[in-house]
Design an enzyme around this catalytic site. Structure first.
Site, PDB file in Angstrom:
ATOM      1  N   LYS A 193     -71.337 -69.454  21.600  1.00  0.00           N
ATOM      2  CA  LYS A 193     -71.792 -69.576  22.988  1.00  0.00           C
ATOM      3  C   LYS A 193     -73.300 -69.790  23.046  1.00  0.00           C
ATOM      4  CE  LYS A 193     -68.203 -66.531  24.859  1.00  0.00           C
ATOM      5  NZ  LYS A 193     -67.875 -65.178  25.349  1.00  0.00           N
ATOM      6  N   ASP A 205     -67.544 -65.114  33.871  1.00  0.00           N
ATOM      7  CA  ASP A 205     -66.224 -64.958  33.251  1.00  0.00           C
ATOM      8  C   ASP A 205     -65.113 -64.941  34.294  1.00  0.00           C
ATOM      9  OD1 ASP A 205     -65.802 -65.042  30.545  1.00  0.00           O
ATOM     10  OD2 ASP A 205     -66.380 -62.970  30.173  1.00  0.00           O
ATOM     11  N   GLN A 265     -69.173 -59.293  26.469  1.00  0.00           N
ATOM     12  CA  GLN A 265     -68.127 -59.687  25.528  1.00  0.00           C
ATOM     13  C   GLN A 265     -67.097 -58.566  25.353  1.00  0.00           C
ATOM     14  OE1 GLN A 265     -67.788 -62.743  24.115  1.00  0.00           O
ATOM     15  NE2 GLN A 265     -65.877 -62.062  23.208  1.00  0.00           N
TER      16      GLN A 265
END
Length: 284
Positions: free
Chosen positions: A53, A120, A97
């Protein structure tokens, strides 16, 4: 003849287009999209994913910050880190994460993220927007799958889509996105009775059950489109999907490989949503 969906090539094309949009944004608004990724602990898979990422974000011209925290951090300390990014005008997207250590409540952590920066798409406010048909932030993997289906000109209207896996990350939001395209959707899971029979009805089969090579040719009707979301390791450490590619590719019209299928698109959509959040910060 079976066509393999090249998620990596599509992601590279979209990220190149995104880099051009970022350059124009900087020129017009003197603004660079900012993405903060928070990694707790040293989960090897998470480390690799976060690195990918970060690399993609920098290549596209983003401001990219990665915070690596000890797995001994308290829930309150982690929320303080999130809140600092909530208040930072140079950061437009915040990603924590997953998975998190067992002593941290992931639902509480997701709630701590500003919904406008929740790239997200997991915050309940964004989940509600998705199910009411007013989506802004959408979970990145389902969003990436929709982009792939569009790029490969898969007409979803009136088609029967079967999803194997009911997670909040993939299965449930995937169902809503397919419904918005007028597909008829069946959402299944590990306890669905006669699962292979249900799956064989699918024009589009999306598999996100987290079990290596779970789906064999018996699950797939001739000519189906098969999207494999799985990321597993076999006994030799080789990366494999939830679909037995060699078997299923003989019957599918379109199929994603693992790796090189869905994964690169997930990162692409994360960047796209961060860009859109930055754009809204100066245009709303």
């Amino acid at each position: 003849m079976t066509e393999i969906i090249d998620g990596k090539a599509l992601a590279q094309k979209m990220q190149a287009q995104l880099a051009e949009k970022v350059a124009r944004m900087q020129e017009k608004y003197n603004l660079v999209p900012g993405l903060a990724v928070i990694l707790v602990g040293d989960n090897p898979a998470s480390q690799v994913y976060v690195h990918n990422k970060e690399r993609a974000a920098k290549k596209a011209g983003f401001k990219s910050e990665t915070v690596r925290l000890s797995d001994a951090i308290s829930e309150e300390e982690l929320i303080d880190v999130i809140e600092s990014y909530n208040q930072d005008p140079s950061i437009h997207g915040i990603l924590v994460q997953l998975p998190l250590p067992a002593h941290i409540n992931d639902k509480k952590i997701i709630l701590a993220i500003d919904p406008h920066k929740d790239v997200d798409g997991f915050h309940p406010m964004n989940t509600g927007h998705l199910w009411s048909g007013r989506s802004v932030m959408v979970p990145c993997t389902p969003a990436g799958i929709m982009e792939m289906l569009s790029a490969y000109q898969v007409d979803l209207e009136g088609k029967h889509a079967v999803i194997i896996g009911r997670s909040n990350i993939v299965g449930k939001p995937m169902a809503q996105l397919l419904l918005e395209k007028n597909a008829t959707v069946t959402l299944t899971h590990s306890r669905t009775k006669h699962l292979s029979e249900v799956a064989r009805c699918a024009d589009v089969l999306i598999v996100a059950i987290g079990q290596g090579h779970f789906v064999t040719e018996d699950f797939v009707k001739e000519g189906a489109v098969v999207i494999d979301v799985g990321m597993n390791r076999d006994e030799n450490g080789k990366l494999i999907g939830d679909v037995n590619f060699d078997q299923v590719a003989k019957k599918a019209s379109l199929i994603t490989p693992v790796p090189g299928g869905v994964g690169p698109m997930t990162i692409t959509m994360l960047l796209e949503q961060t860009y859109q959040a930055a754009l809204r910060s100066v245009t709303r």
